[in-house]
Scaffold this motif. Structure first.
Motif, mmCIF file in Angstrom:
data_model
loop_
_atom_site.group_PDB
_atom_site.id
_atom_site.type_symbol
_atom_site.label_atom_id
_atom_site.label_comp_id
_atom_site.label_asym_id
_atom_site.label_seq_id
_atom_site.Cartn_x
_atom_site.Cartn_y
_atom_site.Cartn_z
ATOM 1 N N UNK A 88 29.716 51.539 43.956
ATOM 2 C CA UNK A 88 29.887 50.230 43.922
ATOM 3 C C UNK A 88 31.304 49.994 44.172
ATOM 4 N N UNK A 89 32.165 50.569 43.643
ATOM 5 C CA UNK A 89 33.649 50.494 43.853
ATOM 6 C C UNK A 89 34.285 49.159 43.834
ATOM 7 N N UNK A 90 33.620 48.153 43.292
ATOM 8 C CA UNK A 90 33.880 46.829 43.242
ATOM 9 C C UNK A 90 33.290 45.951 41.933
ATOM 10 N N UNK A 91 34.242 45.510 41.059
ATOM 11 C CA UNK A 91 33.558 44.678 39.971
ATOM 12 C C UNK A 91 32.614 43.715 40.239
ATOM 13 N N UNK A 92 32.758 43.028 41.406
ATOM 14 C CA UNK A 92 31.699 42.086 41.795
ATOM 15 C C UNK A 92 30.188 42.716 42.163
ATOM 16 N N UNK A 93 30.251 43.659 42.676
ATOM 17 C CA UNK A 93 28.999 44.398 42.810
ATOM 18 C C UNK A 93 28.459 44.611 41.861
ATOM 19 N N UNK A 192 36.536 41.681 56.808
ATOM 20 C CA UNK A 192 37.932 41.790 56.857
ATOM 21 C C UNK A 192 38.030 41.167 58.224
ATOM 22 N N UNK A 193 37.242 41.375 59.405
ATOM 23 C CA UNK A 193 37.564 40.395 60.574
ATOM 24 C C UNK A 193 37.907 39.080 60.072
ATOM 25 N N UNK A 194 36.980 38.455 59.483
ATOM 26 C CA UNK A 194 37.257 37.039 59.167
ATOM 27 C C UNK A 194 38.297 36.800 58.276
ATOM 28 N N UNK A 195 38.492 37.341 57.159
ATOM 29 C CA UNK A 195 39.554 37.103 56.343
ATOM 30 C C UNK A 195 40.864 37.496 56.089
ATOM 31 N N UNK A 196 41.132 38.561 56.691
ATOM 32 C CA UNK A 196 42.362 39.327 56.759
ATOM 33 C C UNK A 196 43.401 38.226 57.213
ATOM 34 N N UNK A 197 43.378 37.524 58.111
ATOM 35 C CA UNK A 197 44.207 36.634 58.598
ATOM 36 C C UNK A 197 44.553 35.375 57.531
ATOM 37 N N UNK A 198 43.699 35.295 56.552
ATOM 38 C CA UNK A 198 43.872 34.120 55.695
ATOM 39 C C UNK A 198 44.187 34.446 54.296
ATOM 40 N N UNK A 199 43.446 35.476 53.687
ATOM 41 C CA UNK A 199 43.624 36.082 52.198
ATOM 42 C C UNK A 199 43.894 37.526 52.278
ATOM 43 N N UNK A 200 44.114 38.050 53.270
ATOM 44 C CA UNK A 200 44.162 39.779 53.330
ATOM 45 C C UNK A 200 42.916 40.225 52.950
ATOM 46 N N UNK A 201 41.959 39.281 52.962
ATOM 47 C CA UNK A 201 40.485 39.779 52.467
ATOM 48 C C UNK A 201 40.310 40.934 51.423
ATOM 49 N N UNK A 202 40.490 40.290 50.121
ATOM 50 C CA UNK A 202 40.152 40.946 48.838
ATOM 51 C C UNK A 202 39.158 41.664 48.840
ATOM 52 N N UNK A 203 37.886 40.457 48.551
ATOM 53 C CA UNK A 203 36.524 40.553 48.126
ATOM 54 C C UNK A 203 36.265 41.552 47.296
ATOM 55 N N UNK A 204 37.173 41.826 46.431
ATOM 56 C CA UNK A 204 37.026 43.085 45.300
ATOM 57 C C UNK A 204 38.150 42.880 44.483
ATOM 58 N N UNK A 205 38.102 42.243 43.301
ATOM 59 C CA UNK A 205 39.177 42.138 42.328
ATOM 60 C C UNK A 205 39.737 43.337 41.984
ATOM 61 N N UNK A 206 39.361 44.673 42.002
ATOM 62 C CA UNK A 206 39.904 45.905 41.874
ATOM 63 C C UNK A 206 40.980 46.311 42.838
#
Length: 305
Positions: A88-93, A192-206
């Motif tokens: 999983x590597x991701x608390x959201x998952x 990451x293609x979408x969000x890196x420019x705006x939030x550095x693409x976390x998509x993962x609280x950890x």
């Protein structure tokens, strides 16, 4: 205490006679260690690789490199640890799997702790094993004119997509599906293609927590990278439950059987589809009616009227 005896001749004849009893404790801490080590390996490869391929490049090329680093990093580590902990590597998952019943509350809490610790270790190692580490572990923050509301919903929806893909490729399609890391890795690549420019693409609280901790910098908008992904994970779980409640797999089987029956039917012939769940009928819960032709793969049958 329940236990499972392991074949002493496993692993190509290696003698495991002194390790043939699997206890309840091992069933808990082995997946937890796998999640800890897997998260550390994933972020070590992803964060370090993203810095290496994007350093000194233009913005567009840098975004592509970052996306490749995270997508490939997740893909290879998920292939390695998928059979150990679910990768999983991701608390959201983890939250999505808890809501859908694929994880118990205690195991989900244990996974969350292991993911946070593993993420901190992976980012710290990436920073500590490179000579110029000023950019390693760059924190997640809003930039390029991204507002708080837009940044929140960007993290929300991209995490929702990632969690839903995870659920459909690992929990629903087949737990033994060794190709599951491929679509999951490509999903993270696209995010990451979408969000890196705006939030550095976390998509993962950890990942957001680890990079901020290692850099010793928590911005006022750091909460977005927790609340947004967790909200996306809850939404993905709700969507998954919705489709399962309405038996999407049986509906899909019915459509396939209907198409095959119509192709095989003579001109003007009326075809009726009779589809049932083969797992239920094998337990005597249900049965099919009519003049069956089958059952076809997936528990499908159809009859001609």
């Amino acid at each position: 205490m329940p236990f499972i005896r392991r074949n002493s001749t496993g692993l190509s004849g290696l003698n495991l006679s002194n390790r043939k009893v699997i206890t309840d404790l091992q069933r808990w801490y082995i997946p937890a260690i796998g999640e800890f080590v897997g998260t550390a390996m994933f972020l070590y490869l992803a964060v370090g690789g993203a810095d290496a391929v994007s350093r000194g490049t233009t913005e567009g090329t840098g975004v592509l490199g970052v996306a490749f680093a995270f997508g490939m990093g997740l893909m290879v580590t998920a292939w390695a640890f998928g059979r150990i902990s679910g990768a999983m590597f991701n608390p959201a998952i983890t939250l999505s799997c808890l809501i859908t019943g694929n994880l118990s509350l205690l195991k989900a809490g244990m996974y969350l702790i292991c993911q946070l610790l593993g993420a901190c270790l992976g980012v710290a190692m990436a920073r500590g094993t490179t000579p110029d580490s000023a950019k390693i572990g760059v924190i997640n923050y809003l930039h390029n004119g991204e507002s708080i509301a837009r940044g929140f919903f960007l993290e929300f929806w991209l995490t929702c997509i990632l969690c839903f893909v995870y659920l459909m490729t690992t929990e629903e399609r087949a737990k033994s599906n060794f190709m599951a890391p491929l679509p999951i890795g490509f999903t993270l690549f696209s995010c990451h293609l979408f969000a890196t420019r705006y939030t550095n693409a976390s998509i993962n609280p950890a990942r957001a927590f680890a990079t901020s901790l290692v850099a010793r910098e928590f911005t006022p908008d750091h909460w977005i990278f927790w609340v947004g992904p967790f909200g996306g994970g809850i939404t993905a779980a709700a969507l998954y439950i919705f489709f399962c409640y309405f038996d999407f797999d049986i509906v899909t089987a019915a459509n396939r059987a209907q198409h095959r029956a119509e192709v095989a039917a003579a001109p003007g012939e009326i075809v009726k589809v009779d589809v049932y769940d083969i797992n239920k009928t094998s337990r005597g819960i249900g049965s099919s009616t009519g003049n069956q032709v089958g059952p076809a793969p997936g528990g499908e049958a159809y009859r001609r009227a």
